[in-house]
Scaffold this motif. Structure first.
Motif, PDB file in Angstrom:
ATOM      1  N   ARG A 142       2.487   1.263  -3.751  1.00 32.34           N
ATOM      2  CA  ARG A 142       1.582   1.358  -4.896  1.00 32.34           C
ATOM      3  C   ARG A 142       0.367   2.235  -4.644  1.00 32.34           C
ATOM      4  O   ARG A 142      -0.204   2.772  -5.588  1.00 32.34           O
ATOM      5  CB  ARG A 142       1.090  -0.053  -5.259  1.00 32.34           C
ATOM      6  CG  ARG A 142       2.135  -0.981  -5.831  1.00 32.34           C
ATOM      7  CD  ARG A 142       2.329  -0.756  -7.291  1.00 32.34           C
ATOM      8  NE  ARG A 142       1.065  -0.757  -8.026  1.00 32.34           N
ATOM      9  CZ  ARG A 142       0.952  -0.577  -9.320  1.00 32.34           C
ATOM     10  NH1 ARG A 142       2.035  -0.376 -10.044  1.00 32.34           N
ATOM     11  NH2 ARG A 142      -0.224  -0.588  -9.921  1.00 32.34           N
ATOM     12  N   GLY A 143      -0.039   2.368  -3.392  1.00 30.77           N
ATOM     13  CA  GLY A 143      -1.294   3.035  -3.093  1.00 30.77           C
ATOM     14  C   GLY A 143      -2.434   2.040  -3.190  1.00 30.77           C
ATOM     15  O   GLY A 143      -2.458   1.191  -4.090  1.00 30.77           O
ATOM     16  N   LEU A 144      -3.381   2.099  -2.272  1.00 30.64           N
ATOM     17  CA  LEU A 144      -4.448   1.107  -2.220  1.00 30.64           C
ATOM     18  C   LEU A 144      -5.320   1.141  -3.475  1.00 30.64           C
ATOM     19  O   LEU A 144      -5.647   0.094  -4.045  1.00 30.64           O
ATOM     20  CB  LEU A 144      -5.317   1.333  -0.976  1.00 30.64           C
ATOM     21  CG  LEU A 144      -6.440   0.325  -0.752  1.00 30.64           C
ATOM     22  CD1 LEU A 144      -5.872  -1.088  -0.614  1.00 30.64           C
ATOM     23  CD2 LEU A 144      -7.237   0.699   0.491  1.00 30.64           C
ATOM     24  N   ASP A 145      -5.681   2.332  -3.943  1.00 30.89           N
ATOM     25  CA  ASP A 145      -6.541   2.432  -5.119  1.00 30.89           C
ATOM     26  C   ASP A 145      -5.854   1.861  -6.351  1.00 30.89           C
ATOM     27  O   ASP A 145      -6.472   1.125  -7.140  1.00 30.89           O
ATOM     28  CB  ASP A 145      -6.939   3.887  -5.367  1.00 30.89           C
ATOM     29  CG  ASP A 145      -7.898   4.415  -4.319  1.00 30.89           C
ATOM     30  OD1 ASP A 145      -8.519   3.580  -3.628  1.00 30.89           O
ATOM     31  OD2 ASP A 145      -8.020   5.647  -4.181  1.00 30.89           O
ATOM     32  N   ALA A 146      -4.582   2.195  -6.540  1.00 34.63           N
ATOM     33  CA  ALA A 146      -3.844   1.698  -7.706  1.00 34.63           C
ATOM     34  C   ALA A 146      -3.676   0.188  -7.638  1.00 34.63           C
ATOM     35  O   ALA A 146      -3.748  -0.503  -8.656  1.00 34.63           O
ATOM     36  CB  ALA A 146      -2.473   2.371  -7.782  1.00 34.63           C
ATOM     37  N   ALA A 149      -4.967  -7.164  -7.637  1.00 31.55           N
ATOM     38  CA  ALA A 149      -6.076  -7.415  -6.709  1.00 31.55           C
ATOM     39  C   ALA A 149      -6.206  -8.914  -6.444  1.00 31.55           C
ATOM     40  O   ALA A 149      -6.439  -9.334  -5.299  1.00 31.55           O
ATOM     41  CB  ALA A 149      -7.369  -6.856  -7.276  1.00 31.55           C
ATOM     42  N   ILE A 201       0.832  -1.200   0.000  1.00 31.68           N
ATOM     43  CA  ILE A 201       0.000   0.000   0.000  1.00 31.68           C
ATOM     44  C   ILE A 201       0.868   1.253   0.000  1.00 31.68           C
ATOM     45  O   ILE A 201       0.565   2.249  -0.687  1.00 31.68           O
ATOM     46  CB  ILE A 201      -0.948  -0.009   1.209  1.00 31.68           C
ATOM     47  CG1 ILE A 201      -1.964  -1.145   1.053  1.00 31.68           C
ATOM     48  CG2 ILE A 201      -1.661   1.333   1.351  1.00 31.68           C
ATOM     49  CD1 ILE A 201      -2.801  -1.390   2.281  1.00 31.68           C
ATOM     50  N   LEU A 231      -5.722  -2.048  -6.035  1.00 31.46           N
ATOM     51  CA  LEU A 231      -7.008  -2.726  -6.225  1.00 31.46           C
ATOM     52  C   LEU A 231      -7.569  -2.529  -7.624  1.00 31.46           C
ATOM     53  O   LEU A 231      -8.368  -3.341  -8.095  1.00 31.46           O
ATOM     54  CB  LEU A 231      -8.007  -2.246  -5.181  1.00 31.46           C
ATOM     55  CG  LEU A 231      -7.683  -2.600  -3.730  1.00 31.46           C
ATOM     56  CD1 LEU A 231      -8.744  -2.036  -2.796  1.00 31.46           C
ATOM     57  CD2 LEU A 231      -7.568  -4.118  -3.541  1.00 31.46           C
ATOM     58  N   SER A 232      -7.173  -1.464  -8.306  1.00 33.95           N
ATOM     59  CA  SER A 232      -7.699  -1.204  -9.642  1.00 33.95           C
ATOM     60  C   SER A 232      -7.039  -2.081 -10.698  1.00 33.95           C
ATOM     61  O   SER A 232      -7.540  -2.163 -11.824  1.00 33.95           O
ATOM     62  CB  SER A 232      -7.516   0.272 -10.010  1.00 33.95           C
ATOM     63  OG  SER A 232      -6.140   0.602 -10.098  1.00 33.95           O
ATOM     64  N   ASN A 233      -5.926  -2.709 -10.358  1.00 37.95           N
ATOM     65  CA  ASN A 233      -5.270  -3.630 -11.292  1.00 37.95           C
ATOM     66  C   ASN A 233      -5.782  -5.041 -11.008  1.00 37.95           C
ATOM     67  O   ASN A 233      -5.548  -5.564  -9.911  1.00 37.95           O
ATOM     68  CB  ASN A 233      -3.758  -3.563 -11.122  1.00 37.95           C
ATOM     69  CG  ASN A 233      -3.026  -4.414 -12.139  1.00 37.95           C
ATOM     70  OD1 ASN A 233      -3.073  -5.643 -12.099  1.00 37.95           O
ATOM     71  ND2 ASN A 233      -2.335  -3.766 -13.057  1.00 37.95           N
TER      72      ASN A 233
END
Length: 217
Positions: free
Chosen positions: A24-28, A36, A21, A30-32
């Protein structure tokens, strides 16, 4: 499994999540889809590790001279947790695309299962130390009839899969860094088992010649 081991497993799992996290950042992440899926597989394997057994007991006999590999595994493990996600985010040594990511996820899942299955089979005989446990007996069937150290093979495969899921060339090199301490541990373990079981272990080695990689090693 005692409370200390369970807390160690959960803390290790959380540490990997924190590094991912952070890098990469959580949004980045989970968006892959591939990443994910990697996170889901990691969560499942972490939970499974709580129930498969194993211990950290020195048992009845231990090769204490091999304990040096434990901090090496810890350092390489921490590097694998942090470097591949950061490498992926900064594109420092990355290669390939989504195909590499999904191949890495598949290897990570396969390696994780291969790592945990022998622990479940051996139960109290599986120790984080090179040791003979009370009531120890040889395991020569199942995966052990193909390769003598399936759990160590699983560790290598899952580490390589983790690196590939982030397309990290540095991560692949870090996974390769596990080979020397693993070979040292295998040597110590086989010497201890040979001294304990004698001709029975020699016969097992003759029937199952592959130490780590079937058909290769």
């Amino acid at each position: 499994m005692n409370v200390g081991q369970a807390l160690f497993i959960l803390a290790s799992g959380a540490l990997y999540g924190i590094f991912v996290i952070w890098a990469r950042g959580l949004d980045a992440f989970l968006s892959n889809p591939a990443l994910a899926c990697l996170g889901l597989v990691y969560a499942v394997l972490t939970l499974a590790a709580l129930f498969v057994g194993g211990n950290l007991s020195a048992g009845e006999r231990e090769d204490r001279g091999n304990r040096w590999v434990l901090p090496v595994f810890a350092v390489v493990g921490l590097a694998l947790a942090a470097v591949p996600p950061l490498d992926d985010a900064r594109e420092i040594s990355t290669f390939g695309g989504d195909g590499v990511r999904w191949f890495g996820v598949a290897l990570f899942a396969l390696g994780g299962a291969l790592r945990l299955w022998p622990v479940a089979v051996l139960g109290h005989r599986f120790s984080g130390l090179v040791a003979i446990q009370p009531g120890h007996r040889l395991q020569t069937t199942g995966l052990y009839s193909v390769v003598r150290h399936p759990s160590y093979l699983g560790l290598l495969v899952s580490s390589l899969g983790w690196a590939l899921a982030f397309r990290s060339g540095i991560g692949v090199a870090l996974a390769a860094c596990l080979i020397p301490p693993l070979l040292a541990r295998i040597k110590a373990e086989e010497n201890l088992l040979s001294s304990q079981f004698g001709a029975d272990y020699d016969a097992f080695r003759a029937r199952t010649p592959w130490r780590l990689i079937p058909g290769v090693w």
